[in-house]
Design a protein around this motif. Structure first.
Motif, PDB file in Angstrom:
ATOM      1  N   ALA A 216       0.845  -1.196   0.000  1.00 48.35           N
ATOM      2  CA  ALA A 216       0.000   0.000   0.000  1.00 48.35           C
ATOM      3  C   ALA A 216       0.877   1.242   0.000  1.00 48.35           C
ATOM      4  O   ALA A 216       1.781   1.370   0.825  1.00 48.35           O
ATOM      5  CB  ALA A 216      -0.919  -0.014   1.214  1.00 48.35           C
ATOM      6  N   VAL A 217       0.612   2.135  -0.939  1.00 46.56           N
ATOM      7  CA  VAL A 217       1.376   3.371  -1.075  1.00 46.56           C
ATOM      8  C   VAL A 217       0.412   4.539  -0.916  1.00 46.56           C
ATOM      9  O   VAL A 217      -0.591   4.615  -1.626  1.00 46.56           O
ATOM     10  CB  VAL A 217       2.056   3.446  -2.467  1.00 46.56           C
ATOM     11  CG1 VAL A 217       2.785   4.762  -2.647  1.00 46.56           C
ATOM     12  CG2 VAL A 217       2.986   2.267  -2.676  1.00 46.56           C
ATOM     13  N   LYS A 218       0.719   5.425   0.018  1.00 48.64           N
ATOM     14  CA  LYS A 218      -0.100   6.623   0.200  1.00 48.64           C
ATOM     15  C   LYS A 218       0.471   7.689  -0.720  1.00 48.64           C
ATOM     16  O   LYS A 218       1.541   8.242  -0.456  1.00 48.64           O
ATOM     17  CB  LYS A 218      -0.099   7.097   1.646  1.00 48.64           C
ATOM     18  CG  LYS A 218      -1.026   8.279   1.868  1.00 48.64           C
ATOM     19  CD  LYS A 218      -0.962   8.773   3.292  1.00 48.64           C
ATOM     20  CE  LYS A 218      -1.803  10.009   3.485  1.00 48.64           C
ATOM     21  NZ  LYS A 218      -1.593  11.065   2.532  1.00 48.64           N
ATOM     22  N   ALA A 219      -0.226   7.953  -1.824  1.00 47.01           N
ATOM     23  CA  ALA A 219       0.292   8.910  -2.808  1.00 47.01           C
ATOM     24  C   ALA A 219      -0.811   9.358  -3.746  1.00 47.01           C
ATOM     25  O   ALA A 219      -1.828   8.676  -3.921  1.00 47.01           O
ATOM     26  CB  ALA A 219       1.417   8.263  -3.625  1.00 47.01           C
ATOM     27  N   ASN A 220      -0.575  10.490  -4.375  1.00 45.01           N
ATOM     28  CA  ASN A 220      -1.415  10.978  -5.461  1.00 45.01           C
ATOM     29  C   ASN A 220      -1.092  10.109  -6.679  1.00 45.01           C
ATOM     30  O   ASN A 220       0.084   9.991  -7.075  1.00 45.01           O
ATOM     31  CB  ASN A 220      -1.063  12.452  -5.709  1.00 45.01           C
ATOM     32  CG  ASN A 220      -1.766  13.038  -6.899  1.00 45.01           C
ATOM     33  OD1 ASN A 220      -1.637  12.541  -8.013  1.00 45.01           O
ATOM     34  ND2 ASN A 220      -2.488  14.116  -6.659  1.00 45.01           N
ATOM     35  N   ALA A 221      -2.085   9.499  -7.281  1.00 48.76           N
ATOM     36  CA  ALA A 221      -1.866   8.567  -8.392  1.00 48.76           C
ATOM     37  C   ALA A 221      -1.157   9.230  -9.570  1.00 48.76           C
ATOM     38  O   ALA A 221      -0.281   8.621 -10.193  1.00 48.76           O
ATOM     39  CB  ALA A 221      -3.185   7.960  -8.843  1.00 48.76           C
ATOM     40  N   PHE A 222      -1.512  10.464  -9.886  1.00 52.65           N
ATOM     41  CA  PHE A 222      -0.890  11.161 -11.011  1.00 52.65           C
ATOM     42  C   PHE A 222       0.604  11.375 -10.761  1.00 52.65           C
ATOM     43  O   PHE A 222       1.423  11.127 -11.649  1.00 52.65           O
ATOM     44  CB  PHE A 222      -1.570  12.522 -11.242  1.00 52.65           C
ATOM     45  CG  PHE A 222      -3.024  12.409 -11.607  1.00 52.65           C
ATOM     46  CD1 PHE A 222      -3.425  12.172 -12.920  1.00 52.65           C
ATOM     47  CD2 PHE A 222      -4.001  12.541 -10.637  1.00 52.65           C
ATOM     48  CE1 PHE A 222      -4.762  12.070 -13.248  1.00 52.65           C
ATOM     49  CE2 PHE A 222      -5.345  12.442 -10.958  1.00 52.65           C
ATOM     50  CZ  PHE A 222      -5.728  12.203 -12.266  1.00 52.65           C
ATOM     51  N   LEU A 223       0.942  11.809  -9.562  1.00 58.26           N
ATOM     52  CA  LEU A 223       2.345  12.031  -9.221  1.00 58.26           C
ATOM     53  C   LEU A 223       3.105  10.706  -9.129  1.00 58.26           C
ATOM     54  O   LEU A 223       4.267  10.616  -9.551  1.00 58.26           O
ATOM     55  CB  LEU A 223       2.463  12.804  -7.907  1.00 58.26           C
ATOM     56  CG  LEU A 223       1.885  14.218  -7.919  1.00 58.26           C
ATOM     57  CD1 LEU A 223       1.984  14.853  -6.543  1.00 58.26           C
ATOM     58  CD2 LEU A 223       2.570  15.072  -8.973  1.00 58.26           C
ATOM     59  N   TYR A 224       2.449   9.693  -8.600  1.00 56.19           N
ATOM     60  CA  TYR A 224       3.079   8.376  -8.491  1.00 56.19           C
ATOM     61  C   TYR A 224       3.490   7.864  -9.878  1.00 56.19           C
ATOM     62  O   TYR A 224       4.600   7.362 -10.061  1.00 56.19           O
ATOM     63  CB  TYR A 224       2.134   7.387  -7.804  1.00 56.19           C
ATOM     64  CG  TYR A 224       2.749   6.033  -7.615  1.00 56.19           C
ATOM     65  CD1 TYR A 224       3.582   5.775  -6.533  1.00 56.19           C
ATOM     66  CD2 TYR A 224       2.522   5.004  -8.526  1.00 56.19           C
ATOM     67  CE1 TYR A 224       4.178   4.529  -6.363  1.00 56.19           C
ATOM     68  CE2 TYR A 224       3.109   3.760  -8.363  1.00 56.19           C
ATOM     69  CZ  TYR A 224       3.935   3.532  -7.283  1.00 56.19           C
ATOM     70  OH  TYR A 224       4.514   2.302  -7.125  1.00 56.19           O
ATOM     71  N   LEU A 225       2.594   8.006 -10.846  1.00 58.24           N
ATOM     72  CA  LEU A 225       2.891   7.524 -12.197  1.00 58.24           C
ATOM     73  C   LEU A 225       4.077   8.260 -12.815  1.00 58.24           C
ATOM     74  O   LEU A 225       4.837   7.679 -13.590  1.00 58.24           O
ATOM     75  CB  LEU A 225       1.667   7.670 -13.103  1.00 58.24           C
ATOM     76  CG  LEU A 225       0.503   6.741 -12.788  1.00 58.24           C
ATOM     77  CD1 LEU A 225      -0.688   7.072 -13.682  1.00 58.24           C
ATOM     78  CD2 LEU A 225       0.898   5.282 -12.940  1.00 58.24           C
ATOM     79  N   ARG A 226       4.232   9.517 -12.478  1.00 54.22           N
ATOM     80  CA  ARG A 226       5.335  10.308 -13.049  1.00 54.22           C
ATOM     81  C   ARG A 226       6.690   9.921 -12.472  1.00 54.22           C
ATOM     82  O   ARG A 226       7.716  10.206 -13.073  1.00 54.22           O
ATOM     83  CB  ARG A 226       5.068  11.790 -12.822  1.00 54.22           C
ATOM     84  CG  ARG A 226       3.956  12.329 -13.697  1.00 54.22           C
ATOM     85  CD  ARG A 226       3.789  13.839 -13.530  1.00 54.22           C
ATOM     86  NE  ARG A 226       2.805  14.348 -14.453  1.00 54.22           N
ATOM     87  CZ  ARG A 226       1.550  14.644 -14.117  1.00 54.22           C
ATOM     88  NH1 ARG A 226       1.130  14.488 -12.875  1.00 54.22           N
ATOM     89  NH2 ARG A 226       0.708  15.093 -15.022  1.00 54.22           N
ATOM     90  N   SER A 227       6.697   9.271 -11.297  1.00 53.54           N
ATOM     91  CA  SER A 227       7.984   8.965 -10.650  1.00 53.54           C
ATOM     92  C   SER A 227       8.213   7.481 -10.388  1.00 53.54           C
ATOM     93  O   SER A 227       9.250   7.117  -9.848  1.00 53.54           O
ATOM     94  CB  SER A 227       8.080   9.731  -9.324  1.00 53.54           C
ATOM     95  OG  SER A 227       7.074   9.281  -8.437  1.00 53.54           O
ATOM     96  N   CYS A 228       7.284   6.642 -10.763  1.00 50.96           N
ATOM     97  CA  CYS A 228       7.385   5.210 -10.475  1.00 50.96           C
ATOM     98  C   CYS A 228       8.475   4.561 -11.335  1.00 50.96           C
ATOM     99  O   CYS A 228       8.428   4.632 -12.561  1.00 50.96           O
ATOM    100  CB  CYS A 228       6.046   4.528 -10.727  1.00 50.96           C
ATOM    101  SG  CYS A 228       6.101   2.757 -10.408  1.00 50.96           S
ATOM    102  N   PRO A 229       9.450   3.875 -10.700  1.00 49.90           N
ATOM    103  CA  PRO A 229      10.525   3.242 -11.461  1.00 49.90           C
ATOM    104  C   PRO A 229      10.200   1.812 -11.908  1.00 49.90           C
ATOM    105  O   PRO A 229      10.941   1.228 -12.681  1.00 49.90           O
ATOM    106  CB  PRO A 229      11.678   3.228 -10.457  1.00 49.90           C
ATOM    107  CG  PRO A 229      10.990   3.077  -9.129  1.00 49.90           C
ATOM    108  CD  PRO A 229       9.691   3.836  -9.262  1.00 49.90           C
ATOM    109  N   LYS A 230       9.104   1.253 -11.437  1.00 52.56           N
ATOM    110  CA  LYS A 230       8.775  -0.152 -11.673  1.00 52.56           C
ATOM    111  C   LYS A 230       7.900  -0.312 -12.917  1.00 52.56           C
ATOM    112  O   LYS A 230       7.191   0.606 -13.309  1.00 52.56           O
ATOM    113  CB  LYS A 230       8.046  -0.694 -10.434  1.00 52.56           C
ATOM    114  CG  LYS A 230       7.797  -2.172 -10.463  1.00 52.56           C
ATOM    115  CD  LYS A 230       7.232  -2.681  -9.150  1.00 52.56           C
ATOM    116  CE  LYS A 230       6.936  -4.158  -9.258  1.00 52.56           C
ATOM    117  NZ  LYS A 230       6.455  -4.724  -8.025  1.00 52.56           N
ATOM    118  N   GLN A 231       7.930  -1.498 -13.496  1.00 52.12           N
ATOM    119  CA  GLN A 231       7.038  -1.836 -14.600  1.00 52.12           C
ATOM    120  C   GLN A 231       6.028  -2.877 -14.126  1.00 52.12           C
ATOM    121  O   GLN A 231       6.322  -3.675 -13.231  1.00 52.12           O
ATOM    122  CB  GLN A 231       7.812  -2.402 -15.785  1.00 52.12           C
ATOM    123  CG  GLN A 231       8.580  -1.359 -16.553  1.00 52.12           C
ATOM    124  CD  GLN A 231       9.126  -1.930 -17.848  1.00 52.12           C
ATOM    125  OE1 GLN A 231       9.677  -3.026 -17.872  1.00 52.12           O
ATOM    126  NE2 GLN A 231       8.977  -1.172 -18.919  1.00 52.12           N
TER     127      GLN A 231
END
Length: 177
Positions: free
Chosen positions: A96-111
């Motif tokens: 579980a990650v507490k984050a804004n989904a839009f911002l998370y997508l911009r910085s997520c290193p995983k595929q």
């Protein structure tokens, strides 16, 4: 709300009254997972669940034995509920990650193999998730995005649109890279 199938089949999930999420209906969820079951080997999948709400979709993926499921939720109460529910069920592969989904997508290193998005239907700009996912390096080669939305939306003209499934008032549009 219940878990439809898999290791935790039949387990009831009882969110507290202060959760303001609109979980995907059991009818729509069951049909979606029937479709997904014919498309993927769950045990080989890493999943991203955006706008997780109660975590209902994340628990379904975990119950079916995915490698991992990352649940992104900005609301603290919802995020804590997801963490506590996963712990009480003994789910060790749900993050579980507490984050804004839009911002998370911009910085997520995983595929991921599957990205599921169930943004609030009235959230302005929710459809931006589609391009953020498809233009980022978030999907593996054969991966796809499932975008849940209301009947009033039509994404069939999007260049990466693959298919749409309709279950009552719930629509799922599928997109591939």
């Amino acid at each position: 709300m219940r878990i439809i199938s898999g290791q935790y089949k039949g387990r009831a999930i009882n969110p507290p009254r202060n959760l303001r999420a609109r979980p995907t209906t059991d009818f729509a969820k069951e049909n979606l997972f029937n479709v997904l079951g014919n498309l993927v080997d769950f045990e080989a999948c890493d999943v991203l669940d955006l706008f997780s709400g109660t975590g209902s979709i994340s628990y379904e993926f975990a119950s079916r034995g995915v490698k991992s499921v990352t649940s992104v939720e900005i609301n603290s109460v919802h995020h804590n509920f997801i963490r506590q529910t996963a712990a009480s069920l003994g789910i060790r592969n749900l993050f579980a990650v507490k984050a804004n989904a839009f911002l998370y997508l911009r910085s997520c290193p995983k595929q991921f193999d599957i990205i599921f998005s169930d943004a609030p239907y009235d959230l302005e700009g929710a459809e931006q998730i589609i391009d953020l996912v498809l233009q980022g390096n978030l999907l593996r080669e054969e991966g796809f995005l499932v975008f849940e939305h209301s009947k009033g939306k039509d994404f069939s003209e999007h260049p990466n649109f693959w298919q749409q499934r309709s279950y009552g008032s719930v629509q799922f549009s599928f997109f591939k890279k």
